[in-house]
Enzyme design. Structure first.
Site, PDB file in Angstrom:
ATOM      1  CD  GLU A 134      -1.205  -3.890   9.867  1.00  0.00           C
ATOM      2  OE1 GLU A 134      -2.384  -3.998  10.207  1.00  0.00           O
ATOM      3  OE2 GLU A 134      -0.390  -4.825   9.889  1.00  0.00           O
ATOM      4  CG  LEU A 140      -1.926   1.082   1.415  1.00  0.00           C
ATOM      5  CD1 LEU A 140      -3.015   0.983   0.350  1.00  0.00           C
ATOM      6  CD2 LEU A 140      -2.602   1.001   2.800  1.00  0.00           C
ATOM      7  N   GLY A 152      21.564  -2.331  33.499  1.00  0.00           N
ATOM      8  CA  GLY A 152      22.575  -2.497  32.443  1.00  0.00           C
ATOM      9  C   GLY A 152      22.319  -3.715  31.571  1.00  0.00           C
ATOM     10  CD  GLU A 168       2.288   4.954  -4.345  1.00  0.00           C
ATOM     11  OE1 GLU A 168       2.599   6.116  -4.684  1.00  0.00           O
ATOM     12  OE2 GLU A 168       1.438   4.253  -4.919  1.00  0.00           O
ATOM     13  CD  GLN A 179       5.732   1.929  49.821  1.00  0.00           C
ATOM     14  OE1 GLN A 179       5.883   3.140  49.741  1.00  0.00           O
ATOM     15  NE2 GLN A 179       4.927   1.372  50.705  1.00  0.00           N
ATOM     16  CG  ASP A 182     -11.898  -1.095   9.452  1.00  0.00           C
ATOM     17  OD1 ASP A 182     -11.176  -0.213   9.951  1.00  0.00           O
ATOM     18  OD2 ASP A 182     -12.973  -0.850   8.860  1.00  0.00           O
TER      19      ASP A 182
END
Ligand code: COS
Length: 395
Positions: free
Chosen positions: A368, A132, A345, A134, A284, A245
């Site tokens: 999408e 789809l 790390g 481009e 916490q 969709d």
């Protein structure tokens, strides 16, 4: 094993719970997320094994053409993507692209097109792609310029497509091009182009941070028979939107799978890492972060399976799919970032699970329909609903 309590939600029935349990067992036994030296081959292998095990049947519609059901079950493809993504980004990609690449054939193919393409997609013996975007038309689909002119019994395609997943390994491409029946979105058509068609070539392979087959395609005087047209001339824009969709909701599900994996990794680290004479999870500040991660995941799951369930009820889900995709991908990015932080790390070491997730999730906020496009869709629909309500009150 991630939290699976959501499977008890009323969006699902027993067939979904059975599917998820069987897939989980299969994925644990068959999917390795090790580094793949040859991404193309790894992708082909995933397509073949997903096909052989029967999972690709869910990616296509029509039992006569190898599909599991006559109509694609959106909740099933979401559960498949969520579960596969939790195990391996590339396995999820291989499944998703079979569905997205053939979705327009499921929705609009003739009996002959369905038999020729869907049967092989479902078996994992043909690889599909959806072309789809481009170089100058990604979010603004109606601005595309790749041209298709009718000439006798053929259409002749000229132009380019880019960011095409499975580009380079696909057996066929569903290509959208400007056929010129009207300006803008009403002048596009969709075609099935076999990879070996003269005039079709891979102009460039593109490397991305989470490697998967991706390419720029070029069409030069590329002749396809009129029997390769999907739906009617001029219907291409709607064909693309209807396909999105379905599959946008499944992008949300994949993001959810990545986020669940990240939370599992974060929990494993937080509960074992000693720090200041206690465990990381005893702080916490860590619990707050875990709470935000878990809540974000449930919000994403609710929106994702709401959209999937609603589509399976036969309702329009343009707005709901956009909400799910936007929320689940953006939330997964935050959840994964938090998991990297908890791993410290080690979280940025190449090919550590959370480092891989950090790379995997990024593109989902773009492809999408980028987050900004989803916002545009939701905003427009919200305004339309308001205006309709106002008009009804004034009558
Ligand atoms: N289903 C069916 N028809 C739809 C539709 C849908 N989901 N969405 C729009 N349409 C129809 C509209 O009803 C309208 O029909 P009429 O011409 O009969 O009035 C037509 O299509 C044009 O719709 P709209 O005016 O909304 O089109 P826009 O050009 O404004 O574009 C957006 C809308 C931005 C939403 C669209 O271009 C889009 O989704 N862009 C992102 C594309 C994308 O996902 N790219 C990534 C490629 S895949 S990796």
């Amino acid at each position: 094993m991630s939290d699976a309590s959501y499977l008890g939600w009323p969006f699902f029935d027993d067939s979904h719970r059975k599917l998820q349990a069987e897939l989980e067992a299969w994925a644990a036994a068959n999917i390795s997320d090790d580094h793949h030296a040859d991404t193309d081959q790894a992708c082909r292998d995933f397509v073949a094994s997903l096909g052989a095990a029967g999972w690709l049947r869910y990616a296509v519609g029509g039992t006569a053409n190898g599909g599991q059901y006559d109509v694609i079950d959106t909740r099933a493809i979401c559960l498949l993507r969520e579960t596969l993504a939790r195990h391996s980004g590339l396995a999820d990609f291989a499944f998703a692209m079979q569905g997205l690449g053939s979705g327009a054939v499921t929705l609009h193919g003739t009996a002959e097109q369905k038999q020729r393409y869907l049967t092989r997609v479902a078996a994992g013996t043909a690889i599909a792609a959806f072309a789809l975007s481009e170089p100058n038309s990604g979010s603004d689909v109606a601005a595309m310029s790749c041209a298709a002119r009718a000439e006798g019994d053929h259409y002749v395609l000229d132009g380019e497509k880019t960011w095409i997943s499975n580009g380079g390994i696909a057996d066929f491409y569903v290509v959208f091009a400007r056929s010129g029946e009207a300006p803008g979105s009403r002048g596009l058509s969709a075609f099935i182009v076999d990879a070996e068609t003269p005039g079709f070539e891979i102009a460039e392979r593109i490397n991305v941070i989470a490697p998967h087959p991706l390419a720029r395609l070029r069409f030069t005087n590329c002749r396809v028979p009129k029997s390769a047209l999907l739906a009617s001339p001029g219907q291409g824009f709607k064909v693309a939107m209807q396909t999105l969709d379905i599959f946008r909701t499944s992008v949300a599900a994949a993001a959810l799978g990545f986020a669940r994996h990240a939370l599992d990794e974060a929990l494993a680290r937080a509960t074992t890492r000693p720090m200041f004479n206690q465990k990381l999870a005893d702080f916490q500040i860590t619990q707050t972060r875990l709470a935000q991660m878990a809540t974000g995941i449930d919000i994403s799951a609710l929106l994702t399976y709401r959209a999937a369930w609603q589509r399976d009820q036969g309702q329009n889900v343009t707005r709901e799919a956009a909400m799910a995709k936007m929320t689940a991908t953006e939330t997964a990015q935050q959840v994964i970032d938090a998991a990297v932080q908890i791993w410290g790390g080690l979280g940025v070491v190449s090919d550590h699970p959370v480092e891989k997730l950090y790379r995997e999730i990024r593109a989902l906020r773009i492809y999408e329909g980028a987050t900004e496009v989803q916002q545009l869709i939701i905003g427009r629909q919200t305004l339309n609903a308001w205006e309709q309500q106002q008009a009804a009150q004034q009558q």
